[in-house]
Design a protein around this motif. Structure first.
Motif, PDB file in Angstrom:
ATOM      1  N   PRO A  48      -0.777  51.943   5.342  1.00 36.69           N
ATOM      2  CA  PRO A  48      -1.633  51.508   6.498  1.00 36.69           C
ATOM      3  C   PRO A  48      -1.081  50.302   7.197  1.00 36.69           C
ATOM      4  CG  PRO A  48      -2.503  50.790   4.386  1.00 36.69           C
ATOM      5  CD  PRO A  48      -1.318  51.171   4.024  1.00 36.69           C
ATOM      6  N   LYS A  49      -0.918  50.483   8.621  1.00 36.13           N
ATOM      7  CA  LYS A  49      -0.037  49.537   9.353  1.00 36.13           C
ATOM      8  C   LYS A  49      -1.051  49.446  10.787  1.00 36.13           C
ATOM      9  CE  LYS A  49       4.243  49.554   7.544  1.00 36.13           C
ATOM     10  NZ  LYS A  49       4.766  48.120   7.212  1.00 36.13           N
ATOM     11  N   LEU A  50      -0.577  48.258  11.307  1.00 33.66           N
ATOM     12  CA  LEU A  50      -0.961  47.897  12.564  1.00 33.66           C
ATOM     13  C   LEU A  50       0.049  47.923  13.669  1.00 33.66           C
ATOM     14  CD1 LEU A  50      -3.586  45.071  12.566  1.00 33.66           C
ATOM     15  CD2 LEU A  50      -4.037  47.288  13.058  1.00 33.66           C
ATOM     16  N   PHE A  51       0.123  48.576  14.513  1.00 33.88           N
ATOM     17  CA  PHE A  51       1.068  48.450  15.562  1.00 33.88           C
ATOM     18  C   PHE A  51       0.533  47.785  16.728  1.00 33.88           C
ATOM     19  CE2 PHE A  51       2.602  51.837  12.790  1.00 33.88           C
ATOM     20  CZ  PHE A  51       3.947  51.340  12.804  1.00 33.88           C
ATOM     21  N   ILE A  52       0.580  46.244  16.717  1.00 33.42           N
ATOM     22  CA  ILE A  52      -0.049  45.529  17.665  1.00 33.42           C
ATOM     23  C   ILE A  52       0.433  45.452  19.245  1.00 33.42           C
ATOM     24  CG2 ILE A  52      -1.136  42.981  18.052  1.00 33.42           C
ATOM     25  CD1 ILE A  52      -1.299  42.800  15.036  1.00 33.42           C
ATOM     26  N   ARG A  53      -0.391  46.019  20.134  1.00 34.50           N
ATOM     27  CA  ARG A  53       0.352  45.700  21.481  1.00 34.50           C
ATOM     28  C   ARG A  53      -0.077  44.447  21.866  1.00 34.50           C
ATOM     29  NH1 ARG A  53      -1.506  50.556  18.819  1.00 34.50           N
ATOM     30  NH2 ARG A  53      -0.993  52.473  20.062  1.00 34.50           N
ATOM     31  N   LEU A  54       1.045  43.698  22.323  1.00 29.01           N
ATOM     32  CA  LEU A  54       0.515  42.492  23.076  1.00 29.01           C
ATOM     33  C   LEU A  54       1.554  42.433  24.237  1.00 29.01           C
ATOM     34  CD1 LEU A  54       3.587  41.030  22.171  1.00 29.01           C
ATOM     35  CD2 LEU A  54       2.517  40.457  19.949  1.00 29.01           C
ATOM     36  N   TYR A  55       1.341  41.572  25.178  1.00 34.18           N
ATOM     37  CA  TYR A  55       1.903  41.001  26.149  1.00 34.18           C
ATOM     38  C   TYR A  55       2.823  39.846  25.937  1.00 34.18           C
ATOM     39  CZ  TYR A  55       3.677  40.210  30.985  1.00 34.18           C
ATOM     40  OH  TYR A  55       4.335  39.890  32.008  1.00 34.18           O
ATOM     41  N   ASN A  56       4.287  39.891  25.829  1.00 33.97           N
ATOM     42  CA  ASN A  56       4.938  38.632  25.629  1.00 33.97           C
ATOM     43  C   ASN A  56       5.160  38.011  26.974  1.00 33.97           C
ATOM     44  OD1 ASN A  56       6.757  36.930  25.190  1.00 33.97           O
ATOM     45  ND2 ASN A  56       7.918  38.069  23.439  1.00 33.97           N
ATOM     46  N   GLU A  57       4.306  36.677  26.901  1.00 33.48           N
ATOM     47  CA  GLU A  57       4.256  35.946  28.309  1.00 33.48           C
ATOM     48  C   GLU A  57       5.849  35.139  28.722  1.00 33.48           C
ATOM     49  OE1 GLU A  57       2.005  35.077  30.434  1.00 33.48           O
ATOM     50  OE2 GLU A  57       0.315  36.188  29.851  1.00 33.48           O
ATOM     51  N   ASP A  58       6.628  35.234  27.460  1.00 29.45           N
ATOM     52  CA  ASP A  58       7.777  34.667  27.706  1.00 29.45           C
ATOM     53  C   ASP A  58       8.919  35.511  28.138  1.00 29.45           C
ATOM     54  OD1 ASP A  58       6.908  31.991  26.627  1.00 29.45           O
ATOM     55  OD2 ASP A  58       7.193  33.001  24.541  1.00 29.45           O
ATOM     56  N   ALA A  59       8.761  36.779  27.591  1.00 25.94           N
ATOM     57  CA  ALA A  59       9.624  37.845  27.936  1.00 25.94           C
ATOM     58  C   ALA A  59       9.160  38.763  28.988  1.00 25.94           C
ATOM     59  CB  ALA A  59       9.722  38.757  26.761  1.00 25.94           C
ATOM     60  N   LEU A 103      -3.304  42.962  23.658  1.00 26.14           N
ATOM     61  CA  LEU A 103      -3.935  43.925  24.711  1.00 26.14           C
ATOM     62  C   LEU A 103      -5.041  44.753  24.143  1.00 26.14           C
ATOM     63  CD1 LEU A 103      -0.413  44.912  26.114  1.00 26.14           C
ATOM     64  CD2 LEU A 103      -1.747  43.106  26.989  1.00 26.14           C
ATOM     65  N   TYR A 104      -6.192  43.941  23.869  1.00 22.99           N
ATOM     66  CA  TYR A 104      -7.427  44.558  23.574  1.00 22.99           C
ATOM     67  C   TYR A 104      -8.418  43.761  23.946  1.00 22.99           C
ATOM     68  CZ  TYR A 104      -4.074  46.196  19.996  1.00 22.99           C
ATOM     69  OH  TYR A 104      -3.021  46.625  19.364  1.00 22.99           O
ATOM     70  N   ASN A 105      -9.606  44.341  24.311  1.00 23.38           N
ATOM     71  CA  ASN A 105     -10.865  43.340  24.507  1.00 23.38           C
ATOM     72  C   ASN A 105     -11.599  42.916  23.350  1.00 23.38           C
ATOM     73  OD1 ASN A 105     -10.847  43.626  27.332  1.00 23.38           O
ATOM     74  ND2 ASN A 105     -11.220  45.639  27.081  1.00 23.38           N
ATOM     75  N   THR A 106     -11.922  43.819  22.478  1.00 23.00           N
ATOM     76  CA  THR A 106     -12.597  43.587  21.203  1.00 23.00           C
ATOM     77  C   THR A 106     -11.692  44.180  20.014  1.00 23.00           C
ATOM     78  OG1 THR A 106     -13.744  45.516  20.889  1.00 23.00           O
ATOM     79  CG2 THR A 106     -14.665  43.900  22.306  1.00 23.00           C
ATOM     80  N   ILE A 107     -12.139  43.633  18.757  1.00 25.05           N
ATOM     81  CA  ILE A 107     -11.510  44.233  17.421  1.00 25.05           C
ATOM     82  C   ILE A 107     -11.850  45.883  17.354  1.00 25.05           C
ATOM     83  CG2 ILE A 107     -13.542  44.148  16.015  1.00 25.05           C
ATOM     84  CD1 ILE A 107      -9.792  43.290  15.174  1.00 25.05           C
ATOM     85  N   ASP A 108     -12.751  46.586  18.285  1.00 22.38           N
ATOM     86  CA  ASP A 108     -13.122  47.861  18.212  1.00 22.38           C
ATOM     87  C   ASP A 108     -12.032  48.643  18.789  1.00 22.38           C
ATOM     88  OD1 ASP A 108     -15.250  47.412  16.714  1.00 22.38           O
ATOM     89  OD2 ASP A 108     -16.607  47.275  18.579  1.00 22.38           O
ATOM     90  N   ASP A 109     -11.036  47.923  19.634  1.00 20.90           N
ATOM     91  CA  ASP A 109     -10.016  48.588  20.349  1.00 20.90           C
ATOM     92  C   ASP A 109      -8.894  48.516  19.477  1.00 20.90           C
ATOM     93  OD1 ASP A 109     -11.837  48.723  22.526  1.00 20.90           O
ATOM     94  OD2 ASP A 109     -10.933  46.788  23.402  1.00 20.90           O
ATOM     95  N   VAL A 110      -8.917  47.942  18.255  1.00 19.72           N
ATOM     96  CA  VAL A 110      -7.439  47.771  17.588  1.00 19.72           C
ATOM     97  C   VAL A 110      -7.582  48.958  16.603  1.00 19.72           C
ATOM     98  CG1 VAL A 110      -6.294  46.136  15.917  1.00 19.72           C
ATOM     99  CG2 VAL A 110      -7.621  45.266  17.636  1.00 19.72           C
ATOM    100  N   GLN A 111      -6.710  49.669  16.360  1.00 16.39           N
ATOM    101  CA  GLN A 111      -6.451  50.775  15.619  1.00 16.39           C
ATOM    102  C   GLN A 111      -5.666  50.765  14.517  1.00 16.39           C
ATOM    103  OE1 GLN A 111      -6.391  54.281  18.092  1.00 16.39           O
ATOM    104  NE2 GLN A 111      -8.222  55.102  16.916  1.00 16.39           N
TER     105      GLN A 111
END
Ligand code: ZN
Length: 211
Positions: free
Chosen positions: A84-95, A35-43
């Protein structure tokens, strides 16, 4: 002397922070959209892990940037490791739901490689495959980009991790924790010097930083 109670959001704990993405065993796969447009959106989030009296482990937001002195963050000063952690937001297409995927900072590079090729990133469905058995420390996740169809980020609610999954505490609260071994519950009256009230009004976004 200040009277103090926690902001409500801090008491919801993990139950309010959406569900977690996981692939449990070797060769498990799932189709997702990041759920990001570009890498700049990833924190990334720099956190400490603490253990509460009930044995539960929780993340606490670190108050210190890497180039700031240790005394900015009582947990750093008490030699809790900075994670240092990434909490990646994603949309699970299966769930069919938004989920959070906790990863180490090495996944920043993987996300950057993907985002450099697929732009906006959320438009591409990516199959993630787990390579590694349950408990294997060397487990890796391989990304296979599949179809690209338009996806509007405004159509989903993107969960905030700071204040839910990651406890957002002030230096005073951390010091209490270090002394008492626990964070003080909502409704508990704690006597503090009045300066702590000012500290508490720091906006939650302040401790957030990108790598
Ligand atoms: Zn810290």
């Amino acid at each position: 002397m200040g009277v103090f109670s926690f902001d409500e959001v801090e008491n919801y704990g993990q139950s309010n922070s959406g569900s977690f993405f996981q692939l449990k065993d070797d060769k498990d796969t799932a189709k997702v959209r990041f759920l990001y447009n570009t890498i700049d959106d990833v924190q990334g989030n720099v956190v400490h892990q603490v253990e509460l009296p009930d044995g539960k482990k929780r993340y606490v937001n670190c108050l210190r940037a890497y180039n700031e002195p240790l005394d900015k963050c009582p947990l750093c000063q008490a030699q809790y490791k900075q994670l240092p952690k990434l909490f990646i937001r994603l949309y699970n297409e299966d769930a069919k739901e938004v989920q959070i995927w906790e990863r180490g900072k090495t996944y920043f590079q993987k996300m950057a490689s993907l985002a450099a090729r697929y732009n906006p990133l959320c438009n591409t469905v990516v199959e993630i495959e787990r390579n590694g058995k349950k408990g294997d420390q060397k487990t890796e996740y391989i990304f296979y980009p599949l179809d690209t169809t338009e996806f509007n980020l405004d159509d989903v609610e993107i969960p905030e991790v700071l204040g839910t999954l990651i406890l957002d505490k002030t230096a005073d609260e951390m010091n209490d924790f270090l002394q008492l071994g626990d964070f003080v519950d909502e409704g508990t009256v704690v006597q503090r010097p009045s300066t702590s009230e000012v500290t508490r009004r720091t906006p939650p976004s302040q401790g957030r930083r990108s790598f």
